[in-house]
Design a protein around this motif. Structure first.
Motif, mmCIF file in Angstrom:
data_model
loop_
_atom_site.group_PDB
_atom_site.id
_atom_site.type_symbol
_atom_site.label_atom_id
_atom_site.label_comp_id
_atom_site.label_asym_id
_atom_site.label_seq_id
_atom_site.Cartn_x
_atom_site.Cartn_y
_atom_site.Cartn_z
ATOM 1 N N MET A 1 0.844 -1.192 0.000
ATOM 2 C CA MET A 1 0.000 0.000 0.000
ATOM 3 C C MET A 1 0.875 1.237 0.000
ATOM 4 N N ASN A 2 0.528 2.210 -0.834
ATOM 5 C CA ASN A 2 1.306 3.436 -0.949
ATOM 6 C C ASN A 2 0.644 4.551 -0.138
ATOM 7 N N PRO A 3 1.169 4.860 1.050
ATOM 8 C CA PRO A 3 0.527 5.872 1.904
ATOM 9 C C PRO A 3 0.628 7.284 1.362
ATOM 10 N N THR A 4 1.424 7.495 0.299
ATOM 11 C CA THR A 4 1.572 8.845 -0.254
ATOM 12 C C THR A 4 0.422 9.210 -1.187
ATOM 13 N N ILE A 5 -0.364 8.215 -1.627
ATOM 14 C CA ILE A 5 -1.495 8.499 -2.502
ATOM 15 C C ILE A 5 -2.584 9.205 -1.705
ATOM 16 N N LYS A 6 -3.015 10.351 -2.203
ATOM 17 C CA LYS A 6 -4.009 11.156 -1.513
ATOM 18 C C LYS A 6 -5.219 11.387 -2.421
ATOM 19 N N PHE A 7 -6.386 11.498 -1.795
ATOM 20 C CA PHE A 7 -7.599 11.824 -2.529
ATOM 21 C C PHE A 7 -7.836 13.328 -2.466
ATOM 22 N N ASN A 8 -8.613 13.827 -3.389
ATOM 23 C CA ASN A 8 -8.910 15.253 -3.442
ATOM 24 C C ASN A 8 -9.655 15.688 -2.174
ATOM 25 N N ASN A 9 -9.065 16.592 -1.417
ATOM 26 C CA ASN A 9 -9.719 17.076 -0.196
ATOM 27 C C ASN A 9 -10.058 18.564 -0.279
#
Length: 351
Positions: A1-9
Motif C-alpha cells: 500500500m502506498n501511503p503517499t497516494i491522496k484523494f482530493n480534499n
C-alpha cells in the motif's frame, strides 16, 4: 500500500453533506452506530447452527445423503458467520464494546483464516484504495484479469471457463496455503509488513485449534475419507459464496478501475467509493440477512465503521444525496443481474 497516494480534499461538498445527513439520522433516532439486538440475535443463531451441524456430522453421523446436505449448509454457515459476525467485528462496528469486537473478530481464525492478515488486506488496502491497480489486493486475483489495465496473458482467454473453479477453491487455498505464504514471506499482496511476535503466537495457536476441530477430531470419529469429502464440500460452497459476493460489489460493468500514475486521485474519497462500488438485490430481506448487508456494499464502503443493520436506512440517505449532486449510484435490482454483469466483465477481459 502506498501511503503517499491522496484523494482530493478540496471543496469536498458532497462528502460533507452526506456525513451531515448520516449524523443527523443517528442523532434524531437516538440510535448507536454499532449493532443492536438484531445483530446479537443473528450471531446467536449462526453460531448455534455452526455447533449443531458440527455435532451432528461428527458425533451423530447420519446417512451420507443427509451428511452431504449438511456439509452444503455448513459451507453457507461459514460464509454467513464471516459476513455477519467477523466482518462487523473486524470493522469495530458489531458492538460499542471494543473488547467484544476483538473477540468476535477471531471467529475468522476459528474458521481457518487470520484476522491480522485480513485487516491489513481488507480494512486498510481494500477500503482505502478500492479498485486502484497495485493498491487494492482484492482485484489482484491469480490467473484472472479483471480490468483492462491488467496485463493480458495467454491463459486469460480461458478464464470465462475456469473462473468457477478458482472461486470454488478460493476459501480452501486461503486458509491452507495463502495464510502460510503470508506468514513465512511476510508479504500481503505486494507489500511487506511487520508481523509482531504476539500475532505469530496467535497465528499458530488458532491454526492448531482449527486443524483440531476440522481435521483431527473428525478423522478420529468418522475416518479420513468422510472428513476429506466433508471439508471439500463445505469449503467449496463457502469459497463460491465468498468470492461471488465480493466480486459483485466491485467487478461489474458499471464500476470503475484506476491506475494512479501520480500521488493524487482526482475525486474525493467518497465519490471514488461510489464510482468503484455497486449494490445488488437490496430489497431482498432474506439475502440481506444472510449476507450481513454486504449487498448494500456502497453504504458499507462509505461508512465502514457503521454496523450493517443500519444500511437500509443509510441507503435512502445516500441515494437522495447522490441525486442532489448528480452523482451516479450503481445498483442492480437482483442478484442475477449483478452476476450476469460480472460474467460479462470476465468474458470481456478474456479477449
Amino acid at each position: 500500500m502506498n501511503p503517499t497516494i491522496k484523494f482530493n480534499n478540496v471543496n469536498t461538498v458532497f462528502s460533507k453533506a452526506l456525513k451531515e445527513k448520516a449524523n443527523a439520522y443517528f442523532k434524531s433516532t437516538l440510535k448507536d452506530k454499532t449493532g443492536d439486538k438484531r445483530i446479537f440475535t443473528k450471531a446467536a443463531i449462526l453460531l448455534t447452527v455452526f455447533f449443531l451441524i458440527y455435532g451432528i456430522l461428527v458425533f451423530v453421523q447420519p446417512h451420507w445423503m443427509i451428511s452431504v446436505l449438511l456439509c452444503v449448509v455448513f459451507g453457507i454457515n461459514f460464509a454467513a458467520i464471516g459476513f455477519n459476525i467477523m466482518h462487523d467485528a473486524g470493522h469495530n462496528s458489531f458492538s460499542s464494546n471494543k473488547k467484544l469486537n476483538t473477540v468476535l473478530s477471531y471467529s475468522l481464525n476459528l474458521l481457518g483464516g487470520n484476522i491480522y492478515f485480513w485487516k491489513l488486506k481488507h480494512n486498510i488496502a481494500h477500503h482505502t484504495y478500492t479498485n486502484i491497480e497495485g493498491e487494492d489486493h482484492d482485484i489482484k486475483v491469480k490467473f484472472m484479469r479483471l480490468h483492462s489495465d491488467q496485463k493480458a496473458k495467454k491463459y486469460h482467454r480461458f478464464q470465462k471457463y475456469y473462473f468457477p473453479l478458482l472461486y470454488s477453491i478460493s476459501y480452501l487455498t486461503w486458509i491452507y496455503y495463502q495464510d502460510y505464504e503470508k506468514y513465512f514471506k511476510q508479504v500481503a499482496g505486494i507489500e511487506t509488513f511487520h508481523f509482531p511476535l504476539k500475532e505469530k503466537v496467535i497465528f499458530w495457536m488458532t491454526k492448531v485449534i482449527h486443524h483440531s476441530i476440522f481435521i483431527i477430531f473428525p478423522v478420529i470419529y468418522v475416518g479420513w475419507l468422510p472428513t476429506l469429502i466433508g471439508l471439500l464440500i463445505s469449503g467449496v460452497v463457502c469459497g463460491l459464496f465468498l468470492a461471488v459476493i465480493f466480486q459483485l460489489a466491485h467487478v461489474v460493468e458499471e464500476t470503475e478501475f484506476k491506475v494512479v500514475d501520480t500521488d493524487r486521485v482526482e475525486n474525493e474519497w467518497m465519490i471514488h467509493q461510489l464510482k468503484s462500488t455497486a449494490n445488488f438485490s437490496t430489497e431482498n430481506k432474506v439475502l440481506t440477512w444472510l449476507l450481513g448487508g454486504l449487498n448494500f456494499q456502497i453504504e458499507h464502503h462509505l461508512f465502514p465503521k457503521i454496523s450493517h443493520v443500519h444500511y437500509p436506512a443509510l441507503n435512502k440517505i445516500v441515494r437522495q444525496t447522490c441525486q442532489e449532486f448528480n452523482i451516479n449510484y450503481i445498483e442492480f435490482k437482483s442478484f442475477r443481474s449483478a452476476f450476469l454483469s460480472h460474467v460479462q466483465v470476465i468474458h470481456a477481459m478474456s479477449k
